[in-house]
Each structure stands twice: as structure tokens, then as C-alpha cells.
Design a protein around this motif. Structure first.
Motif, PDB file in Angstrom:
ATOM      1  N   ASP A  87      -7.773 -22.856  51.667  1.00  0.00           N
ATOM      2  CA  ASP A  87      -6.532 -22.641  50.850  1.00  0.00           C
ATOM      3  C   ASP A  87      -6.864 -22.157  49.346  1.00  0.00           C
ATOM      4  OD1 ASP A  87      -5.124 -22.669  53.153  1.00  0.00           O
ATOM      5  OD2 ASP A  87      -4.554 -24.739  52.849  1.00  0.00           O
ATOM      6  N   ARG A 139       2.100 -12.476  45.926  1.00  0.00           N
ATOM      7  CA  ARG A 139       2.298 -13.373  44.731  1.00  0.00           C
ATOM      8  C   ARG A 139       1.364 -14.858  45.124  1.00  0.00           C
ATOM      9  NH1 ARG A 139       6.392 -13.217  41.323  1.00  0.00           N
ATOM     10  NH2 ARG A 139       6.644 -15.466  41.029  1.00  0.00           N
ATOM     11  N   ASP A 140       1.390 -15.263  46.427  1.00  0.00           N
ATOM     12  CA  ASP A 140       0.801 -16.385  47.031  1.00  0.00           C
ATOM     13  C   ASP A 140      -0.615 -16.156  46.633  1.00  0.00           C
ATOM     14  OD1 ASP A 140       0.843 -19.234  48.277  1.00  0.00           O
ATOM     15  OD2 ASP A 140      -0.475 -17.989  49.758  1.00  0.00           O
ATOM     16  N   THR A 141      -1.175 -15.027  47.103  1.00  0.00           N
ATOM     17  CA  THR A 141      -2.833 -14.844  46.962  1.00  0.00           C
ATOM     18  C   THR A 141      -2.965 -14.825  45.553  1.00  0.00           C
ATOM     19  OG1 THR A 141      -2.723 -13.167  48.809  1.00  0.00           O
ATOM     20  CG2 THR A 141      -4.398 -12.715  47.297  1.00  0.00           C
ATOM     21  N   ARG A 144      -3.273 -18.469  44.425  1.00  0.00           N
ATOM     22  CA  ARG A 144      -4.363 -19.093  44.893  1.00  0.00           C
ATOM     23  C   ARG A 144      -5.656 -18.665  44.163  1.00  0.00           C
ATOM     24  NH1 ARG A 144      -3.193 -21.754  49.520  1.00  0.00           N
ATOM     25  NH2 ARG A 144      -1.144 -21.307  50.523  1.00  0.00           N
TER      26      ARG A 144
END
Length: 246
Positions: A87, A139-141, A144
Motif C-alpha cells: 500500500d 487520485r488514490d495512486t 500513495r
């Protein structure tokens, strides 16, 4: 025969929409945009032609939704492919995202070129549910990978990916995907070995990348073909009722 429940009706509507999206990818990939009609799409999907207009304002919006589904599911597959990145491994996740989108430009040039051309039309970018799912994943990528301002950095990544796809698909003057990958990886400080590197290195520019569109594409894995048990029972009840009325 008892009336269908609201949940079964909703599932039937969702399945009809799914079949239309899949048929759009298949037909536009095979024939091109201009040679594909809404009637063709409805026939391939096994749906009434009026359902296309019920779910989508027009052919351009239908295609954008279908390609956004393709991009979203391709990106999802890339991020979940074994060995799955941790993650907190933002570099690997971003590398896989870049490779997933550039891979579509390489493997599905007709669909991606038509999609890019559609965005430049008067109606512009379609804010459909499929696009919103893709945006959430990107966006999550970005988050992270590490950012202090995702509202600034996500649109920039999206613009860079769109620009790279456009550059790879310009008729008569395409840039090699390998070179575009190298530029994006340098921009984000990603190791060449991250993601799904092509054969050779960043300076190995093939004259013919042998795109996968030379063979028919199978989009079935992006859709759910099986009926849930409740729908199967409902359809069975309808068949029994039809037989009894004869």
C-alpha cells in the motif's frame, strides 16, 4: 407469478447497461466509430434500441463511458496483479498506472484514438460514473505516491497521461510508447524496472511495436456475464408463466 422485486429490476437495468458498454467497445474496436451505429450496438447487446437512448444521451457519450470503463478496469487489474505492490509503495503503483494507460494506447489504438478525438468535440469530457471511478483510482495512486496537493497533482498526471496517449496515436507522426514511458518515468523519478517494463531499455525504440489490435480483442473480463440466482429464478418463472398461457 409474483412481481419482480425492486432489487431484481435494478439488476436487470444494470446488466442491460453493461451489455451496451461491452458491445460498444467490441464494435468500435472492430469497425471504427463512424461505421458503428447505435442500432448496431443495441443489436450486438441484445437490447431494444430505445434502451440506448434511455441510458446514454448519444453515441459519443456511450463510447466515452465504455472507454472509461476499459481504462478503469485495466488500471485496476494492473494494480492488483501479483505480486501486488504494498500500500505504501507509491512508486510501483504509479509505474503500473502509467504502463496500464500507455498499454491501452498500444493495444487498442482505434478505441483510444476515437476516445481522444471525442473529448475534443463540443460536448467535451463526459463526467460519467465510469470516469469518476477512474478518477478516484488515479487520485488514490497520486496520494500513495506522495503529494501535498492532490487537487493539483492529480489533474497534472491526468493531463500528462492524456498527452502521452495523444502523442502515441497521432496519425503519421506517432511517438514510440517506449520513449513516452521513459519521459514519464523520469518526470516522476520511477525506476525503469518498475511496473511492467517492455523488452529492452529506455533507448530501445522498436520500429514496429506489433500492437495487439491485429487480433480480435476480448473485453468480457471487464463485465459480469452471469445472472445472479434471483434473476435466474425470475426468468424461469417468466418462462413457466409463458408456457402455461399457451
Amino acid at each position: 407469478m409474483s412481481p419482480r422485486s425492486a432489487s431484481v429490476n435494478e439488476e436487470l437495468r444494470r446488466r442491460s447497461r453493461e451489455r451496451l458498454l461491452q458491445a460498444t467497445l467490441e464494435l468500435v474496436g472492430e469497425r471504427g466509430y463512424d461505421a458503428t451505429t447505435l442500432g448496431d450496438i443495441a443489436d450486438r447487446a441484445g437490447s431494444a434500441r430505445g434502451l440506448v437512448s434511455y441510458y446514454f444521451p448519444g453515441k459519443r457519450q456511450l463510447l466515452q463511458s465504455a472507454v472509461h470503463r476499459l481504462m478503469n478496469r485495466t488500471l485496476q487489474e494492473a494494480l492488483e496483479r501479483e505480486p501486488r505492490p504494498a500500500d505504501d509503495d507509491g512508486d510501483e503503483r504509479l509505474a503500473r498506472a502509467v504502463d496500464a494507460i500507455l498499454g491501452l494506447a498500444r493495444d487498442q489504438p482505434v478505441l483510444m484514438r476515437t476516445h481522444m478525438a471525442g473529448i475534443l468535440q463540443a460536448e467535451g469530457f463526459v463526467q460519467c460514473p465510469e470516469q469518476q471511478r477512474l478518477a478516484a483510482l488515479l487520485r488514490d495512486t497520486v496520494l500513495r505516491h506522495g503529494t501535498l496537493d492532490v487537487d493539483r497533482d492529480y489533474p497534472l498526471l491526468r493531463a500528462l497521461l492524456m498527452g502521452a496517449v495523444f502523442a502515441a496515436l497521432v496519425p503519421g507522426a506517432p511517438m514510440p510508447v517506449v520513449r513516452l514511458r521513459a519521459e514519464l518515468f523520469e518526470r516522476y523519478g520511477l525506476a525503469w524496472e518498475s511496473g511492467f517494463p517492455p523488452d529492452g531499455g529506455p533507448d530501445d525504440l522498436p520500429s514496429d511495436e506489433n500492437p495487439a489490435h491485429a487480433r480480435a480483442a476480448d473485453f468480457s473480463r471487464y463485465f459480469e456475464p452471469l445472472l445472479p440466482a434471483a434473476m435466474e429464478r425470475d426468468q424461469s418463472d417468466q418462462s413457466d408463466q409463458s408456457d402455461q398461457s399457451k
